[in-house]
Design a protein around this motif. Structure first.
Motif, PDB file in Angstrom:
ATOM      1  N   LEU A  20       0.801  -1.220   0.000  1.00 51.01           N
ATOM      2  CA  LEU A  20       0.000   0.000   0.000  1.00 51.01           C
ATOM      3  C   LEU A  20       0.838   1.277   0.000  1.00 51.01           C
ATOM      4  N   GLU A  21       1.892   1.321   0.800  1.00 48.68           N
ATOM      5  CA  GLU A  21       2.714   2.538   0.872  1.00 48.68           C
ATOM      6  C   GLU A  21       3.372   2.828  -0.477  1.00 48.68           C
ATOM      7  N   LYS A  22       3.921   1.792  -1.089  1.00 46.71           N
ATOM      8  CA  LYS A  22       4.542   1.963  -2.404  1.00 46.71           C
ATOM      9  C   LYS A  22       3.495   2.360  -3.443  1.00 46.71           C
ATOM     10  N   ALA A  23       2.315   1.773  -3.352  1.00 46.19           N
ATOM     11  CA  ALA A  23       1.253   2.062  -4.312  1.00 46.19           C
ATOM     12  C   ALA A  23       0.795   3.509  -4.218  1.00 46.19           C
ATOM     13  N   GLN A  24       0.785   4.072  -3.021  1.00 46.31           N
ATOM     14  CA  GLN A  24       0.392   5.466  -2.859  1.00 46.31           C
ATOM     15  C   GLN A  24       1.333   6.394  -3.627  1.00 46.31           C
ATOM     16  N   LYS A  25       2.627   6.085  -3.596  1.00 48.22           N
ATOM     17  CA  LYS A  25       3.606   6.892  -4.323  1.00 48.22           C
ATOM     18  C   LYS A  25       3.341   6.832  -5.827  1.00 48.22           C
ATOM     19  N   TRP A  26       3.110   5.632  -6.346  1.00 49.31           N
ATOM     20  CA  TRP A  26       2.923   5.496  -7.788  1.00 49.31           C
ATOM     21  C   TRP A  26       1.561   6.011  -8.233  1.00 49.31           C
ATOM     22  N   ALA A  27       0.556   5.917  -7.374  1.00 52.36           N
ATOM     23  CA  ALA A  27      -0.748   6.474  -7.726  1.00 52.36           C
ATOM     24  C   ALA A  27      -0.655   7.986  -7.899  1.00 52.36           C
ATOM     25  N   ALA A  28       0.120   8.626  -7.025  1.00 57.22           N
ATOM     26  CA  ALA A  28       0.322  10.074  -7.149  1.00 57.22           C
ATOM     27  C   ALA A  28       1.097  10.395  -8.416  1.00 57.22           C
ATOM     28  N   PHE A  29       2.131   9.614  -8.703  1.00 59.27           N
ATOM     29  CA  PHE A  29       2.946   9.849  -9.892  1.00 59.27           C
ATOM     30  C   PHE A  29       2.131   9.660 -11.167  1.00 59.27           C
ATOM     31  N   LEU A  30       1.324   8.606 -11.203  1.00 56.86           N
ATOM     32  CA  LEU A  30       0.525   8.291 -12.393  1.00 56.86           C
ATOM     33  C   LEU A  30      -0.771   9.083 -12.457  1.00 56.86           C
ATOM     34  N   GLN A  31      -1.067   9.820 -11.374  1.00 59.34           N
ATOM     35  CA  GLN A  31      -2.331  10.562 -11.277  1.00 59.34           C
ATOM     36  C   GLN A  31      -3.502   9.614 -11.526  1.00 59.34           C
ATOM     37  N   ALA A  32      -3.467   8.495 -10.824  1.00 59.00           N
ATOM     38  CA  ALA A  32      -4.464   7.444 -11.002  1.00 59.00           C
ATOM     39  C   ALA A  32      -5.083   7.090  -9.661  1.00 59.00           C
ATOM     40  N   PRO A  33      -6.350   6.668  -9.641  1.00 58.13           N
ATOM     41  CA  PRO A  33      -6.999   6.296  -8.385  1.00 58.13           C
ATOM     42  C   PRO A  33      -6.394   5.023  -7.793  1.00 58.13           C
ATOM     43  N   LEU A  34      -6.385   4.963  -6.466  1.00 51.49           N
ATOM     44  CA  LEU A  34      -5.842   3.808  -5.759  1.00 51.49           C
ATOM     45  C   LEU A  34      -6.988   2.966  -5.206  1.00 51.49           C
ATOM     46  N   ASN A  35      -6.957   1.678  -5.556  1.00 54.63           N
ATOM     47  CA  ASN A  35      -7.980   0.722  -5.109  1.00 54.63           C
ATOM     48  C   ASN A  35      -9.399   1.261  -5.287  1.00 54.63           C
ATOM     49  N   PRO A  36      -9.783   1.600  -6.523  1.00 56.97           N
ATOM     50  CA  PRO A  36     -11.139   2.121  -6.753  1.00 56.97           C
ATOM     51  C   PRO A  36     -12.194   1.049  -6.510  1.00 56.97           C
ATOM     52  N   GLU A  37     -13.429   1.492  -6.265  1.00 56.00           N
ATOM     53  CA  GLU A  37     -14.509   0.553  -5.996  1.00 56.00           C
ATOM     54  C   GLU A  37     -14.853  -0.296  -7.217  1.00 56.00           C
ATOM     55  N   ASN A  38     -14.675   0.267  -8.399  1.00 55.61           N
ATOM     56  CA  ASN A  38     -15.025  -0.449  -9.632  1.00 55.61           C
ATOM     57  C   ASN A  38     -13.803  -0.563 -10.549  1.00 55.61           C
ATOM     58  N   PRO A  39     -12.849  -1.434 -10.198  1.00 58.12           N
ATOM     59  CA  PRO A  39     -11.633  -1.542 -11.017  1.00 58.12           C
ATOM     60  C   PRO A  39     -11.900  -2.012 -12.443  1.00 58.12           C
ATOM     61  N   GLU A  40     -13.040  -2.660 -12.668  1.00 55.08           N
ATOM     62  CA  GLU A  40     -13.358  -3.125 -14.020  1.00 55.08           C
ATOM     63  C   GLU A  40     -13.608  -1.972 -14.983  1.00 55.08           C
ATOM     64  N   ASN A  41     -13.735  -0.758 -14.459  1.00 56.44           N
ATOM     65  CA  ASN A  41     -13.927   0.417 -15.312  1.00 56.44           C
ATOM     66  C   ASN A  41     -12.615   0.949 -15.878  1.00 56.44           C
ATOM     67  N   PRO A 127       5.000   7.029 -18.359  1.00 59.88           N
ATOM     68  CA  PRO A 127       5.036   7.014 -16.901  1.00 59.88           C
ATOM     69  C   PRO A 127       4.870   5.614 -16.319  1.00 59.88           C
ATOM     70  N   VAL A 128       4.075   4.775 -16.967  1.00 61.80           N
ATOM     71  CA  VAL A 128       3.868   3.416 -16.462  1.00 61.80           C
ATOM     72  C   VAL A 128       5.140   2.592 -16.611  1.00 61.80           C
ATOM     73  N   LEU A 129       5.772   2.665 -17.785  1.00 63.50           N
ATOM     74  CA  LEU A 129       7.014   1.926 -17.975  1.00 63.50           C
ATOM     75  C   LEU A 129       8.114   2.456 -17.074  1.00 63.50           C
ATOM     76  N   TYR A 130       8.155   3.771 -16.890  1.00 71.19           N
ATOM     77  CA  TYR A 130       9.155   4.344 -15.983  1.00 71.19           C
ATOM     78  C   TYR A 130       8.973   3.780 -14.570  1.00 71.19           C
ATOM     79  N   ALA A 131       7.732   3.679 -14.128  1.00 68.08           N
ATOM     80  CA  ALA A 131       7.466   3.134 -12.796  1.00 68.08           C
ATOM     81  C   ALA A 131       7.902   1.680 -12.699  1.00 68.08           C
ATOM     82  N   LEU A 132       7.573   0.886 -13.712  1.00 64.98           N
ATOM     83  CA  LEU A 132       7.971  -0.525 -13.710  1.00 64.98           C
ATOM     84  C   LEU A 132       9.491  -0.666 -13.744  1.00 64.98           C
ATOM     85  N   LEU A 133      10.144   0.130 -14.569  1.00 61.91           N
ATOM     86  CA  LEU A 133      11.599   0.083 -14.660  1.00 61.91           C
ATOM     87  C   LEU A 133      12.247   0.513 -13.340  1.00 61.91           C
ATOM     88  N   SER A 134      11.724   1.571 -12.740  1.00 62.39           N
ATOM     89  CA  SER A 134      12.284   2.054 -11.476  1.00 62.39           C
ATOM     90  C   SER A 134      12.241   0.970 -10.415  1.00 62.39           C
TER      91      SER A 134
END
Length: 250
Positions: A20-41, A127-134
């Motif tokens: 979770l802590e690591k995910a919070q950092k990447w969610a901010a970097f990617l400007q993406a929601p973290l653990n949304p209620e409807n991930p299938e969207n 940004p996604v590949l940068y995160a994976l590479l990092s």
């Protein structure tokens, strides 16, 4: 450079308690929601499960970068060292050792260059590949990858901002090109990769800028049947599937 948009319903971040802590950092970097209620969207799921980080799309295709697991042939056995075509193209015989990779992608060529003894600085615009590479560089236990310097940014802007500021011998560029064969899809990692990054519509502009740098050579990786990205290729080092077009600068 052009990449697939990641806003709106394009990507979310999903994490277990351990990640979770690591995910919070990447969610901010990617400007993406973290653990949304409807991930299938969301078409892409950037997943953090403890120390494991990967991307999965809604069709269950997986993209994971892990230099130690080596599922993408990061540790090439039996390579020919200085006789490898990529090493020859970059000018290893002329003393080239410090390489700037303008399009790291999944890191396959960059990692191979470090394995061959080059010191590599890499630039990745997705940004996604940068995160994976990092994450992959942070986790690896391979000593020869510890000195790798990874930057997030657009290659053209990076070249303009850093000209004369970095000590580089040769520049390497592997631009994405439109995938024309629709009948035989590549393996799942490449499908997700292409969906994420699109193709490089400004590749010729990047090459033009790279040719203004004070380096020995600029090398462009091309499919065997593709035309030159720009005129002026001094020599092409041809393999079975790809070739390395070399532009001599200094």
């Amino acid at each position: 450079m052009v990449s697939a948009p990641l806003g709106g319903s394009r990507i979310c971040v999903r994490a277990d308690d351990a990640g979770l802590e690591k995910a919070q950092k990447w969610a901010a970097f990617l400007q993406a929601p973290l653990n949304p209620e409807n991930p299938e969207n969301y078409f892409f799921h950037f997943c953090v499960e403890g120390d494991r980080v990967f991307v999965r799309d809604l069709e269950k295709r997986l993209l994971e970068i892990d230099f130690d697991k080596n599922h993408l042939d990061y540790e090439r056995k039996g390579h020919r060292g200085k006789n490898e075509l990529i090493a020859k193209a970059l000018g290893v015989a002329k003393g080239a050792r410090r390489i700037l990779d303008l399009s790291v992608g999944m890191g396959i060529d960059s990692v191979f260059l470090t394995q061959l003894g080059f010191t590599v600085t890499g630039v990745e615009r997705s940004p996604v590949l940068y995160a994976l590479l990092s994450e992959a560089f942070a986790r690896t236990k391979k000593d020869y990858l510890k000195s790798y310097q990874l930057h997030f940014g657009d290659a053209l802007e990076f070249l303009k901002k850093n000209k004369g500021l970095l000590e580089i011998d040769s520049i390497y560029f592997d631009p994405m090109y439109p995938h024309k064969k629709k009948s035989a899809l590549p393996k799942q990692e490449m499908v997700v990769f292409r969906d994420l990054v699109g193709h490089d519509e400004d590749a010729s502009l990047v090459l033009q800028e790279a040719l203004t740098w004070p380096v020995q050579r600029v090398v462009v990786k091309r499919p065997m049947q593709a035309e030159e990205l720009l005129p002026g290729v001094r020599h092409s080092y041809e393999g079975k599937v790809v070739r390395y077009d070399t532009y001599v600068v200094g």
